[in-house]
Design a protein around this motif. Structure first.
Motif, PDB file in Angstrom:
ATOM      1  N   LYS A 240       0.836  -1.201   0.000  1.00  0.00           N
ATOM      2  CA  LYS A 240       0.000   0.000   0.000  1.00  0.00           C
ATOM      3  C   LYS A 240       0.877   1.260   0.000  1.00  0.00           C
ATOM      4  CE  LYS A 240      -3.709   2.256   2.613  1.00  0.00           C
ATOM      5  NZ  LYS A 240      -4.589   2.158   3.811  1.00  0.00           N
ATOM      6  N   ALA A 241       1.917   1.250   0.834  1.00  0.00           N
ATOM      7  CA  ALA A 241       2.819   2.407   0.926  1.00  0.00           C
ATOM      8  C   ALA A 241       3.626   2.606  -0.360  1.00  0.00           C
ATOM      9  CB  ALA A 241       3.767   2.235   2.109  1.00  0.00           C
ATOM     10  N   SER A 242       3.877   1.524  -1.084  1.00  0.00           N
ATOM     11  CA  SER A 242       4.703   1.616  -2.291  1.00  0.00           C
ATOM     12  C   SER A 242       4.070   2.490  -3.367  1.00  0.00           C
ATOM     13  CB  SER A 242       4.969   0.220  -2.854  1.00  0.00           C
ATOM     14  OG  SER A 242       3.777  -0.348  -3.378  1.00  0.00           O
ATOM     15  N   LYS A 243       2.743   2.607  -3.342  1.00  0.00           N
ATOM     16  CA  LYS A 243       2.053   3.409  -4.359  1.00  0.00           C
ATOM     17  C   LYS A 243       2.410   4.890  -4.245  1.00  0.00           C
ATOM     18  CE  LYS A 243      -1.838   0.167  -4.548  1.00  0.00           C
ATOM     19  NZ  LYS A 243      -3.293  -0.036  -4.304  1.00  0.00           N
TER      20      LYS A 243
ATOM     21  N   VAL B   4      13.271  12.558  -7.251  1.00  0.00           N
ATOM     22  CA  VAL B   4      13.671  13.609  -6.308  1.00  0.00           C
ATOM     23  C   VAL B   4      14.884  14.332  -6.875  1.00  0.00           C
ATOM     24  CG1 VAL B   4      12.752  12.437  -4.292  1.00  0.00           C
ATOM     25  CG2 VAL B   4      15.103  11.989  -4.979  1.00  0.00           C
ATOM     26  N   GLN B   5      14.968  15.600  -6.577  1.00  0.00           N
ATOM     27  CA  GLN B   5      16.029  16.450  -7.121  1.00  0.00           C
ATOM     28  C   GLN B   5      16.988  16.884  -6.021  1.00  0.00           C
ATOM     29  OE1 GLN B   5      14.951  19.650 -10.013  1.00  0.00           O
ATOM     30  NE2 GLN B   5      15.836  21.026  -8.493  1.00  0.00           N
ATOM     31  N   LEU B   6      18.273  16.713  -6.268  1.00  0.00           N
ATOM     32  CA  LEU B   6      19.296  17.114  -5.307  1.00  0.00           C
ATOM     33  C   LEU B   6      20.307  18.007  -6.014  1.00  0.00           C
ATOM     34  CD1 LEU B   6      19.949  13.691  -3.506  1.00  0.00           C
ATOM     35  CD2 LEU B   6      18.650  15.624  -2.621  1.00  0.00           C
TER      36      LEU B   6
ATOM     37  N   GLY C  25       6.579  14.148   0.410  1.00  0.00           N
ATOM     38  CA  GLY C  25       5.421  13.471   0.978  1.00  0.00           C
ATOM     39  C   GLY C  25       5.505  11.965   1.043  1.00  0.00           C
ATOM     40  N   ALA C  26       6.680  11.393   0.770  1.00  0.00           N
ATOM     41  CA  ALA C  26       6.858   9.937   0.843  1.00  0.00           C
ATOM     42  C   ALA C  26       7.687   9.605   2.071  1.00  0.00           C
ATOM     43  CB  ALA C  26       7.550   9.423  -0.413  1.00  0.00           C
TER      44      ALA C  26
END
Length: 230
Positions: A67-70, A77-79, A106-107
């Motif tokens: 469920k969390a993987s979605k 992500v940008q660094l 938000g992850a």
């Protein structure tokens, strides 16, 4: 050391498997993280008594991870990092850096769930695996760049380092092919010669030119055959 796995461990086995591993790996990682038990007679019996509960707990955790993987799978992500002219970072991107970037997006993941096969030490787009559960893993992209503008180009699929090298290798106008310049000069000389010939042909008949002056008339009479003057 012989151990009993309490969860699936990549390249080792699944729940309940009895495997042999190096003592250091068991003592420093598997046993303290409750991923395994020493394979002695007491623990074998204990595992069998609790097998059903262990497998049920694992199934619940796997469902939560799926469920969390979605909310994590496919994220980018940008660094922004400082790097040399050839793209080598002054330092490297750590698992903590990636966790913080995901949190800002938000992850929610933990440092131990970030799987870095090797340190990230160059700018570019990097695939990173996130293991949310021993049986659930997703992939994210980490866009490492020296500026937001450079990151935007990389996100569009442009290899900024290759583009930079191509631009540096391109010859400047004053560095054009010498052979081409020589041909142009030769053509210019030929054109000048043709113009000179044309001007000579157009001159009035009998007119002396600078290169071929008219012969001056002589006041002396022509000489005879015996050398005397007429």
């Amino acid at each position: 050391m012989e151990i009993i796995l309490l969860e699936r461990v990549e390249k080792l086995g699944a729940i309940g498997d009895v495997v042999t591993v190096k003592n250091g790996f068991a003592r420093n990682y598997l046993l303290p993280n409750k991923k395994a038990l020493r394979a002695n007679e007491t623990n074998r019996k204990l595992f069998e008594v609790n097998r059903h509960k262990i497998e049920a707990d694992n199934a619940d955790k796997r469902a939560e991870a799926e469920k969390a993987s979605k909310g994590v799978e496919g994220k980018t992500v940008q660094l922004i990092r400082q790097a040399s002219n050839v793209g080598h970072l002054y330092g490297s991107v750590s698992a903590r850096d990636i966790v913080d970037a995901l949190e800002a997006d938000g992850a929610h993941v933990t440092k131990s769930q970030i799987v870095l096969d090797r340190p990230i030490k160059a700018i570019g787009m990097h695939d990173v695996r996130v293991a949310l559960h021993p049986e659930v893993a997703v992939t994210i992209k980490v866009n490492v760049a020296r500026s937001p503008e450079e990151a935007d180009l990389q996100a569009q699929g442009i290899d900024v380092m290759a583009q930079m090298f191509e631009r540096d290798a391109a010859p400047a106008p004053e560095e054009l092919n010498p052979a081409v310049d020589a041909d142009a000069a030769e053509d210019a000389v030929a054109e000048t010669a043709d113009e000179a010939v044309a001007e000579t042909a157009d001159a009035p008949e009998g007119e002396a030119t600078a290169e071929a002056p008219a012969a001056e008339a002589s006041d002396e009479p022509p000489a005879t055959d015996d050398g005397e003057q007429a």
